[in-house]
Scaffold this motif. Structure first.
Motif, PDB file in Angstrom:
ATOM      1  N   GLY A  71      76.985  -8.311  57.922  1.00 35.82           N
ATOM      2  CA  GLY A  71      75.924  -8.200  59.019  1.00 35.82           C
ATOM      3  C   GLY A  71      76.203  -9.047  60.025  1.00 35.82           C
ATOM      4  O   GLY A  71      76.926  -9.948  60.141  1.00 35.82           O
ATOM      5  N   GLY A  72      75.151  -9.420  60.721  1.00 37.56           N
ATOM      6  CA  GLY A  72      74.864 -10.265  61.792  1.00 37.56           C
ATOM      7  C   GLY A  72      75.139 -11.622  61.391  1.00 37.56           C
ATOM      8  O   GLY A  72      75.685 -12.454  62.362  1.00 37.56           O
ATOM      9  N   LEU A  73      74.830 -12.120  60.457  1.00 38.15           N
ATOM     10  CA  LEU A  73      74.989 -13.562  59.909  1.00 38.15           C
ATOM     11  C   LEU A  73      76.323 -13.803  60.016  1.00 38.15           C
ATOM     12  O   LEU A  73      76.669 -15.022  60.855  1.00 38.15           O
ATOM     13  N   ALA A  74      77.378 -13.006  59.786  1.00 36.77           N
ATOM     14  CA  ALA A  74      78.750 -13.236  59.881  1.00 36.77           C
ATOM     15  C   ALA A  74      79.007 -13.673  61.132  1.00 36.77           C
ATOM     16  O   ALA A  74      79.669 -14.442  61.813  1.00 36.77           O
ATOM     17  N   ASP A  75      78.698 -12.544  62.315  1.00 35.76           N
ATOM     18  CA  ASP A  75      79.161 -12.985  63.633  1.00 35.76           C
ATOM     19  C   ASP A  75      78.459 -14.173  64.064  1.00 35.76           C
ATOM     20  O   ASP A  75      79.043 -14.789  65.101  1.00 35.76           O
ATOM     21  N   VAL A  76      77.141 -14.688  63.794  1.00 35.01           N
ATOM     22  CA  VAL A  76      76.614 -15.718  64.309  1.00 35.01           C
ATOM     23  C   VAL A  76      77.403 -17.060  63.881  1.00 35.01           C
ATOM     24  O   VAL A  76      77.888 -17.737  64.635  1.00 35.01           O
ATOM     25  N   GLY A  79      74.085   0.508  62.102  1.00 36.93           N
ATOM     26  CA  GLY A  79      73.427  -0.679  61.487  1.00 36.93           C
ATOM     27  C   GLY A  79      73.219  -0.219  59.980  1.00 36.93           C
ATOM     28  O   GLY A  79      73.823   0.723  59.421  1.00 36.93           O
ATOM     29  N   ARG A  80      73.144  -1.505  59.281  1.00 38.41           N
ATOM     30  CA  ARG A  80      72.908  -1.298  57.802  1.00 38.41           C
ATOM     31  C   ARG A  80      71.781  -0.027  57.651  1.00 38.41           C
ATOM     32  O   ARG A  80      70.819  -0.155  58.155  1.00 38.41           O
ATOM     33  N   LEU A  81      72.081   0.849  56.663  1.00 37.95           N
ATOM     34  CA  LEU A  81      70.926   1.827  56.391  1.00 37.95           C
ATOM     35  C   LEU A  81      69.921   1.282  55.427  1.00 37.95           C
ATOM     36  O   LEU A  81      70.019   1.710  54.372  1.00 37.95           O
TER      37      LEU A  81
HETATM   38  P1  ADP Z   1      71.794  -7.024  60.361  1.00 34.84           P
HETATM   39  O1  ADP Z   1      72.501  -8.574  60.525  1.00 34.84           O
HETATM   40  O2  ADP Z   1      70.517  -7.258  60.052  1.00 34.84           O
HETATM   41  O3  ADP Z   1      72.570  -6.246  59.823  1.00 34.84           O
HETATM   42  P2  ADP Z   1      72.609  -7.466  63.209  1.00 34.84           P
HETATM   43  O4  ADP Z   1      72.280  -6.674  64.396  1.00 34.84           O
HETATM   44  O5  ADP Z   1      72.155  -8.743  63.729  1.00 34.84           O
HETATM   45  O6  ADP Z   1      71.834  -6.738  62.134  1.00 34.84           O
HETATM   46  O7  ADP Z   1      74.151  -7.285  63.138  1.00 34.84           O
HETATM   47  C1  ADP Z   1      74.853  -6.327  62.641  1.00 34.84           C
HETATM   48  C2  ADP Z   1      76.358  -6.456  62.809  1.00 34.84           C
HETATM   49  O8  ADP Z   1      76.885  -5.719  61.544  1.00 34.84           O
HETATM   50  C3  ADP Z   1      76.909  -6.094  64.171  1.00 34.84           C
HETATM   51  O9  ADP Z   1      77.877  -6.669  64.365  1.00 34.84           O
HETATM   52  C4  ADP Z   1      77.007  -4.675  63.850  1.00 34.84           C
HETATM   53  O10 ADP Z   1      78.045  -4.170  64.670  1.00 34.84           O
HETATM   54  C5  ADP Z   1      77.535  -4.730  62.372  1.00 34.84           C
HETATM   55  N1  ADP Z   1      77.591  -3.285  61.608  1.00 34.84           N
HETATM   56  C6  ADP Z   1      76.330  -3.005  60.833  1.00 34.84           C
HETATM   57  N2  ADP Z   1      76.791  -1.650  60.296  1.00 34.84           N
HETATM   58  C7  ADP Z   1      77.976  -1.453  60.519  1.00 34.84           C
HETATM   59  C8  ADP Z   1      78.699  -0.482  60.078  1.00 34.84           C
HETATM   60  N3  ADP Z   1      78.515   0.445  59.562  1.00 34.84           N
HETATM   61  N4  ADP Z   1      80.046  -0.583  60.641  1.00 34.84           N
HETATM   62  C9  ADP Z   1      80.377  -1.559  61.650  1.00 34.84           C
HETATM   63  N5  ADP Z   1      79.741  -2.545  61.955  1.00 34.84           N
HETATM   64  C10 ADP Z   1      78.417  -2.618  61.220  1.00 34.84           C
END
Ligand code: ADP
Ligand code: GLC
Length: 482
Positions: A17-22, A303-305
């Motif tokens: 999820g977003g943690l990795a991006d950050v 997003g995460r379901l």
């Molecule tokens: P969270 O960290 O709560 O999941 P964020 O919006 O901060 O929400 O970050 C979600 C990240 O994960 C984004 O980079 C989004 O593109 C990615 N992501 C979530 N679900 C999927 C998916 N099914 N396939 C590809 N990327 C996903």
């Protein structure tokens, strides 16, 4: 200043999820400030395979009950960033994800796995560090790393300062009290003012109580988590730390999320020339099995379901949404019940609604680029990144007024600088009302283009956040010097 980031996931080595991006992006931003940030994460096999410039490992004396463990210094594949992998195959080389097995069950030894990571990070922060490098600050992220400040305090001496960032207060890392012994924490910490949490131990609480400074990922969420509704039992602990808590809005990696140079999308485009977006929409419709229709407003969800994300709020309004002429594309993975509901909707509204169940980084870019609008109906959202990606891709966000969504999207009907549509409440009707407003603007192409251009040129770079984190680090170091 030298900063060590420690996290259970870091893009592009491991991501849920977003943690990795950050944690993948923020360290890079410190370079331009003249500081040095490095990153530490578990040595998952895919991470070990992706890093470059791998150097001689440093042995870890105590492997937390696993066979043996070592720290492997290397570099990130896409930047030159220094990374330390905690290489312990017994703990981390397993089929499945960072936290769960292939069937979605948490690894039973998660406390020990992440205590190993946390202790390795803390070790770098004491006694001259490791490999000739000692950070001034160890910056830990989410419950997996909550023990970092605990170890630093336990060992004492002239250690690095600790900062703990809450990316999501809902995930609290709760385990039976016996884990305290397993992870080498002082048994006296089983106490209501320390790690004890309703008869268990919370590793998130460990971070909240013992870090020198707390941050979270948006100013609004920093306020929300001090209230009962968003605190999930920890709001009192957060309130007690209010003087050393700051909300800093995440940025986005504008190199990875750049419609002008995105290898995943059908045609590049930019705020100056947005013409390529039409082809991206056609490509998305084709790839998602939607009817080719340039005029139908196309709504994306990604997003995460899970309950947090409020996907059910949109699903509840789908008949009306389709009636209004919308197409909808959903991509996500998570709770089986929600996955099934998405699949069902796609079957009922074939050609109009498409569900892509699974995790697909490339297709995430295709959706951000190809959709006209992007829904983030989250019940709570510490920051949220997908709405910022949407803004950058000229895809107007429709978001709930909470956390970082409220801090990154201004409503077009409330602000002259509006970039999207913001709604209160959490019923399908609340969402629908915002979508109707979006549809009205969509039918006025000139006005739509103006709002879109505003969103695309908004500055969501990490630099502003890095400057604020630096202030936090400085205040920690000042306080430690007394
Ligand atoms: P969270 O960290 O709560 O999941 P964020 O919006 O901060 O929400 O970050 C979600 C990240 O994960 C984004 O980079 C989004 O593109 C990615 N992501 C979530 N679900 C999927 C998916 N099914 N396939 C590809 N990327 C996903
Ligand atoms: C968490 C939150 C999300 C935030 C991300 C990065 O996963 O759910 O809102 O954007 O962390 O900080």
């Amino acid at each position: 200043m030298k900063i060590l980031f420690v996290s259970g996931e870091v893009y592009p080595l491991a991501k849920t999820g977003g943690l990795a991006d950050v944690v993948g992006a923020l360290p890079k931003a410190f370079r331009s400030l003249g500081d040095e940030a490095r990153v530490m994460l578990p040595g998952y096999p895919e991470a070990m395979a992706k890093v470059t410039d791998v150097r001689a490992p440093l042995p870890l004396a105590d492997a937390m009950g696993y066979g043996s463990a070592r720290i492997v210094p290397a570099r990130m594949p896409d930047s030159n960033l220094e990374v330390f992998l905690v290489d312990c195959p017994e703990a981390f080389a397993r089929p499945g994800g960072p936290y769960q097995d292939a069937d979605g069950r948490d690894w039973p030894d998660n406390p020990r796995r992440f205590a190993l990571l946390s202790r390795a990070a803390a070790l770098m922060g004491v006694g001259g560090g490791l490999a000739g490098w000692q950070p001034d600050i160890v910056h830990a992220h989410d419950w997996q790393t909550g023990l970092v400040p605990v170890y630093l305090r336990q060992w004492g001496g002239r250690t690095a300062g600790s900062v703990f960032t809450i990316h999501n207060l809902h995930y609290q890392g709760v385990f039976p009290p016996a884990v305290l012994g397993e992870v080498g924490a002082d048994p006296a910490l089983y106490h209501v003012d320390a790690l004890e949490y309703w008869g268990n131990v919370s590793l998130l609480k460990a971070g909240l109580v013992f870090a020198d400074y707390l941050t979270t990922v948006s100013p609004t969420y920093a306020r929300e988590i001090q209230t009962e509704g968003f605190g999930y039992g920890l709001d009192g602990v957060v309130r007690a730390r209010a003087a050393t808590l700051r909300g800093i809005l995440n940025g986005i990696d504008q190199e990875i999320w750049n419609p002008a140079a995105d290898p995943a999308i059908a045609q590049p485009y930019s705020a100056a020339d947005v013409s390529g977006k039409a082809r991206c929409k056609a490509a998305l419709q084709a790839a998602a099995g939607l009817l080719p229709d340039a005029g139908a407003p196309l709504l994306g969800l990604l997003g995460r379901l899970v309950w947090q994300k409020g996907i059910d709020i949109v699903l509840g309004a789908l008949p009306e949404i389709v009636d209004m002429g919308f197409q909808v594309v959903i991509q996500g993975a998570g709770e089986p019940g929600l996955e099934a509901r998405c699949r069902e909707a796609a079957a009922v509204f074939a050609g109009k609604v498409s569900a892509h169940i699974g995790y697909d980084e490339t297709f995430a870019h295709v959706i951000e680029a190809g959709a006209d609008m992007f829904a983030v109906p989250s019940r709570f959202e510490p920051c949220g990144l997908t709405q910022m990606y949407a803004l950058r891709y000229g895809t107007l966000p429709v978001v709930r007024r909470t956390g970082g969504l409220a801090d990154s999207v201004a409503d077009v009907d409330e602000s002259p600088d509006g970039t999207g549509f913001v709604f209160d409440g959490e019923t399908p009707a609340d969402f629908l009302a915002a979508l109707i407003r979006a549809r009205e603007l969509y039918d006025r192409p000139a006005a739509w283009a103006e709002v879109r251009a505003r969103g695309m040129t908004k500055d969501f770079t990490w630099r502003a956040a890095a400057v604020r984190y630096r202030e936090v680090y400085e205040s920690v170091l000042r306080a430690r010097r007394g």
